[in-house]
Enzyme design. Structure first.
Site, mmCIF file in Angstrom:
data_model
loop_
_atom_site.group_PDB
_atom_site.id
_atom_site.type_symbol
_atom_site.label_atom_id
_atom_site.label_comp_id
_atom_site.label_asym_id
_atom_site.label_seq_id
_atom_site.Cartn_x
_atom_site.Cartn_y
_atom_site.Cartn_z
ATOM 1 N N LYS A 1 0.805 -1.216 0.000
ATOM 2 C CA LYS A 1 0.000 0.000 0.000
ATOM 3 C C LYS A 1 0.843 1.274 0.000
ATOM 4 O O LYS A 1 2.055 1.222 0.244
ATOM 5 C CB LYS A 1 -0.947 -0.019 1.206
ATOM 6 C CG LYS A 1 -1.990 -1.135 1.140
ATOM 7 C CD LYS A 1 -2.910 -1.087 2.329
ATOM 8 C CE LYS A 1 -4.006 -2.117 2.252
ATOM 9 N NZ LYS A 1 -4.924 -2.031 3.403
ATOM 10 N N TYR B 1 -12.453 -2.168 -4.216
ATOM 11 C CA TYR B 1 -12.976 -2.289 -2.859
ATOM 12 C C TYR B 1 -14.502 -2.180 -2.800
ATOM 13 O O TYR B 1 -15.070 -1.903 -1.749
ATOM 14 C CB TYR B 1 -12.330 -1.239 -1.945
ATOM 15 C CG TYR B 1 -10.892 -1.559 -1.614
ATOM 16 C CD1 TYR B 1 -10.581 -2.602 -0.746
ATOM 17 C CD2 TYR B 1 -9.846 -0.822 -2.155
ATOM 18 C CE1 TYR B 1 -9.269 -2.918 -0.438
ATOM 19 C CE2 TYR B 1 -8.529 -1.127 -1.848
ATOM 20 C CZ TYR B 1 -8.242 -2.172 -0.987
ATOM 21 O OH TYR B 1 -6.936 -2.481 -0.688
ATOM 22 N N ASN C 1 -1.967 0.232 6.867
ATOM 23 C CA ASN C 1 -1.453 -1.028 7.386
ATOM 24 C C ASN C 1 -0.540 -1.791 6.426
ATOM 25 O O ASN C 1 -0.434 -3.007 6.488
ATOM 26 C CB ASN C 1 -2.604 -1.913 7.896
ATOM 27 C CG ASN C 1 -3.554 -2.343 6.802
ATOM 28 O OD1 ASN C 1 -3.374 -2.035 5.632
ATOM 29 N ND2 ASN C 1 -4.585 -3.064 7.184
ATOM 30 N N HIS D 1 -2.129 -5.351 1.553
ATOM 31 C CA HIS D 1 -3.424 -6.002 1.361
ATOM 32 C C HIS D 1 -3.139 -7.423 0.903
ATOM 33 O O HIS D 1 -2.201 -7.660 0.140
ATOM 34 C CB HIS D 1 -4.233 -5.287 0.265
ATOM 35 C CG HIS D 1 -5.378 -6.104 -0.261
ATOM 36 N ND1 HIS D 1 -6.644 -6.063 0.285
ATOM 37 C CD2 HIS D 1 -5.444 -7.020 -1.273
ATOM 38 C CE1 HIS D 1 -7.432 -6.894 -0.376
ATOM 39 N NE2 HIS D 1 -6.724 -7.487 -1.319
ATOM 40 N N GLU E 1 -9.442 -10.833 -7.638
ATOM 41 C CA GLU E 1 -8.524 -9.707 -7.475
ATOM 42 C C GLU E 1 -7.378 -9.769 -8.472
ATOM 43 O O GLU E 1 -6.974 -8.744 -9.031
ATOM 44 C CB GLU E 1 -8.003 -9.677 -6.038
ATOM 45 C CG GLU E 1 -9.075 -9.325 -5.041
ATOM 46 C CD GLU E 1 -8.616 -9.362 -3.591
ATOM 47 O OE1 GLU E 1 -9.400 -8.901 -2.738
ATOM 48 O OE2 GLU E 1 -7.488 -9.818 -3.299
#
Length: 137
Positions: free
Chosen positions: A9, A49, A112, A115, A126
């Site tokens: 990310k 998302y 965080n 993913h 995905e």
């Protein structure tokens, strides 16, 4: 052999820890079958998302994911999905086991670091969202 999707990310890309994260995967028996660095558009992030569209954090998640480039990978190996989730650690880095990617590189539950797909079905969806089959070696 399983395939799963991993995204480094924007927060981790900005910290310049791409190589350290990739090393975690490779050192633990996962092969990088495909990889690219991209800047997601708002439409990309919203579509990716979409499953979270009704959740209160959706807008912030999209804003975060378009805030800088990301590195998207297809990880391949035996039990790749479970291995990736183990290496990532808990979503909240404060709860992540020491030595996991999130414990070592993430700042918060929102920023965080990575993913990872949460099921084989989602992994396939995905991967197909970001990669053409010819890009996966």
């Amino acid at each position: 052999m399983e395939n799963t999707l991993s995204i480094i990310k924007p927060d981790a890309v900005a910290k310049n820890v791409i190589g350290k994260i990739v090393d975690r995967f490779e050192s633990n028996g996962l092969k990088i079958a495909a990889m690219k660095k991209v800047q997601l558009s708002q439409a990309d992030a919203e579509a990716f998302y979409a499953v979270h569209a009704s959740r209160p954090f959706f807008g912030d998640l999209v804003k975060f994911m378009i805030s800088g480039p990301v590195v998207i990978m297809v990880l391949q190996g035996e039990n790749a999905l479970a291995k990736n989730r183990e290496l990532m650690g808990a979503t909240n880095p404060k709860e992540a086991t020491k030595g996991t990617i999130r414990a070592d590189f993430a700042e918060s539950i929102d920023a965080n670091a990575v993913h990872g797909s949460d099921s084989l079905e989602n992994a396939e969806n995905e991967i197909n969202f970001f990669f053409a089959q010819r890009e996966i070696l």
